[in-house]
Design a protein around this motif. Structure first.
Motif, short mmCIF file in Angstrom:
data_model
loop_
_atom_site.label_atom_id
_atom_site.label_comp_id
_atom_site.label_asym_id
_atom_site.label_seq_id
_atom_site.Cartn_x
_atom_site.Cartn_y
_atom_site.Cartn_z
N LEU A 165 0.79 -1.35 -0.10
CA LEU A 165 -0.11 -0.13 0.03
C LEU A 165 0.90 1.22 0.15
O LEU A 165 0.46 2.28 -0.72
N ALA A 208 3.84 1.70 -1.25
CA ALA A 208 4.40 1.90 -2.74
C ALA A 208 3.26 2.34 -3.51
O ALA A 208 3.78 3.40 -4.36
N MET A 209 2.18 1.88 -3.35
CA MET A 209 0.90 2.35 -4.27
C MET A 209 0.59 3.73 -4.02
O MET A 209 0.44 4.52 -4.89
N GLN A 210 0.39 4.15 -2.72
CA GLN A 210 0.11 5.64 -2.37
C GLN A 210 1.42 6.53 -2.61
O GLN A 210 0.90 7.57 -3.14
N GLU A 211 2.45 6.00 -2.71
CA GLU A 211 3.55 6.95 -3.12
C GLU A 211 3.53 7.27 -4.53
O GLU A 211 3.66 8.33 -5.01
N ARG A 212 3.34 6.21 -5.08
CA ARG A 212 3.39 6.31 -6.83
C ARG A 212 2.00 7.26 -7.10
O ARG A 212 2.34 8.00 -7.81
#
Lengths: 156, 292
Positions: A30, A32-36
């Motif tokens: 999560l 990584a996804m939020q950062e992306r």
């Protein structure tokens, strides 16, 4: 349907997998996804901003171009005006000069005419005296008739 | 396969029996005539009677193997993907994993309004794990059991979610979490909720208590038995279709078509049941967090 120890076994397995997922799977995925997601959002915002800036720059450029065009047109106008003015001035000067030259020429001509007339008059007086002497057969006293001759010469 | 030396009903019963390892009581006569010695013994059941005699002191080896195996597969695969995940462009399997994770995350966000870091990973685990267990239903019913029977394994069921122990085990896990969070969040309010609703009068406390406790207990059962019932019924139809193959060559073609049609339809069922289990878990836990 027979319940047995499998029930307990499955509950223990369930807890283990959930704890594993909670500790080692969900947070990194999560994060990584939020950062992306954030990165993409930032990128889009930057692109928007750049687009906006580009629009502004374009408007400014158009404005500049218009100003420059106006300025150029003004310069051309004034240059044209100045040119025609110079031409007018030159024309006027030329006319004045021509008049002056013409007047001088006329004066000279008059002068020459007068001089010629005077000369002619003198010659006419001398000629008429000579003529009269021939007619009369004797010399005419210049002194006595000079008044008469001069009168004649001026009448010419 | 059925037909050679067993009847269709024997075939079906055989397919519905788990590989059970349990304790037989002393003095029990096994299928081959041997007698269990005094004090009982732990053995692999070789018949339905032996399974019945084992009672609670038994474990379904096949269910546990498939359930734990698929759970480990889930953990291993998702952990690998979690290590691979970065802010760069996701590739390959990571895309699929991220789709699932964001889907679960959205579902949790829509349904669960409290603050609990455990709900989303719990939902993800349930969804993927149940889905994988259900997915085994799409393997031909005889493929693995028959292969194993050639190696001497009498009973083997590969679909763990057709075992009520498995589904109820998970449902009870969720139930314990429900009770834990109800007491943690509401404290005394939980007792009040049980005794003072729906009729807010002290005279009605026994009635309220009865209704609320029944309602509360119904939750894990509805959760576990729904999944079990759906998967069991689906598996049963696969077994019946498989039994149709034994009815002669004429029946083989319609049976094949039926098998294909049911398998395609079942893709929807297995996903839907996994999703329902997950959503109900979130909803129940959400209710446990809501203080009235």
């Amino acid at each position: 349907m027979n319940f047995n120890l499998t029930l307990i076994g499955q509950m223990i397995a369930f807890v283990c997998f959930v704890v594993f997922c909670m500790k080692f799977v969900w947070p990194p995925l999560l994060a990584a996804m939020q950062e992306r997601e954030k990165k993409i959002a930032d990128g889009l915002a930057a692109a928007d901003r750049a687009n906006h800036d580009l629009e502004l720059a374009k408007e400014k450029a158009v404005e500049r171009l218009r100003e420059a065009k106006n300025e150029a047109a003004g310069i051309v106008d004034s240059a044209n005006k100045r040119a025609s003015q110079i031409v007018e001035e030159a024309k006027a000067a030329a006319t004045v000069e021509a008049d002056r030259v013409k007047a001088a020429a006329q004066a000279e001509i008059e002068q020459e005419t007068n001089r010629a007339r005077e000369q002619l008059r003198g010659q006419v007086a001398a000629l008429s005296l000579a003529g009269a002497e021939k007619v009369l057969g004797k010399a005419i006293d210049r002194q006595a008739h000079s008044e008469l001759v001069d009168k004649l010469a001026s009448e010419l | 396969m059925a037909g050679e030396n067993q009847t269709v009903s024997e075939y079906i019963v055989h397919h519905l029996t788990n590989m059970t390892y349990g304790e037989l009581p002393g003095g029990f006569e096994r299928h081959d005539g041997s007698i269990i010695s005094e004090g009982g013994a732990w053995v692999l059941a070789r018949s339905g009677e032996e399974v019945a005699a084992m009672g609670f002191n038994a474990i379904h080896v096949d269910s546990m193997l498939w359930s734990v195996g698929l759970g480990i597969l889930f953990c291993w695969f998702f952990r690998r993907m979690a290590l691979k995940a970065s802010t760069d462009v996701p590739t390959g399997w990571l895309n699929a994993v991220e789709v699932i994770v964001s889907f679960v995350d959205n579902t949790v966000r829509d349904t669960f309004h409290g603050h609990n870091k455990m709900i989303a990973p719990l939902a993800l685990t349930i969804f993927v794990w149940v889905f994988l267990m259900n997915l085994m239903d799409l393997l031909p019913v005889d493929l693995i059991p028959y292969t194993l029977s050639l190696m001497g394994v009498e009973y083997h069921k590969i679909v763990a979610s057709t075992d009520p122990n498995i589904t109820m085990g998970m449902a009870l896990g969720v139930f314990i979490l429900m009770l834990y969070y109800s007491i943690k969040v509401k404290g005394f309010g939980f007792a009040k909720e049980l005794s003072m609703t729906p009729f807010n009068h002290w005279l009605f406390i026994p009635v309220n208590l009865f209704m609320e406790v029944v309602g509360l207990l119904a939750k894990p059962f509805s959760l576990g038995l729904r999944l079990f019932g759906n998967m069991y019924a689906g598996e049963m139809i696969f077994i019946l279709i498989a039994a149709l193959f034994s009815a002669g060559l004429v029946w083989a073609i319609p049976a094949g078509l039926l098998q294909m049609a049911w398998a395609i339809f079942h893709i929807l069922i297995i996903t839907l049941q996994a999703f329902i289990f997950m959503v109900l878990t979130i909803v129940y836990l959400s209710m446990a967090h809501e203080d009235h």
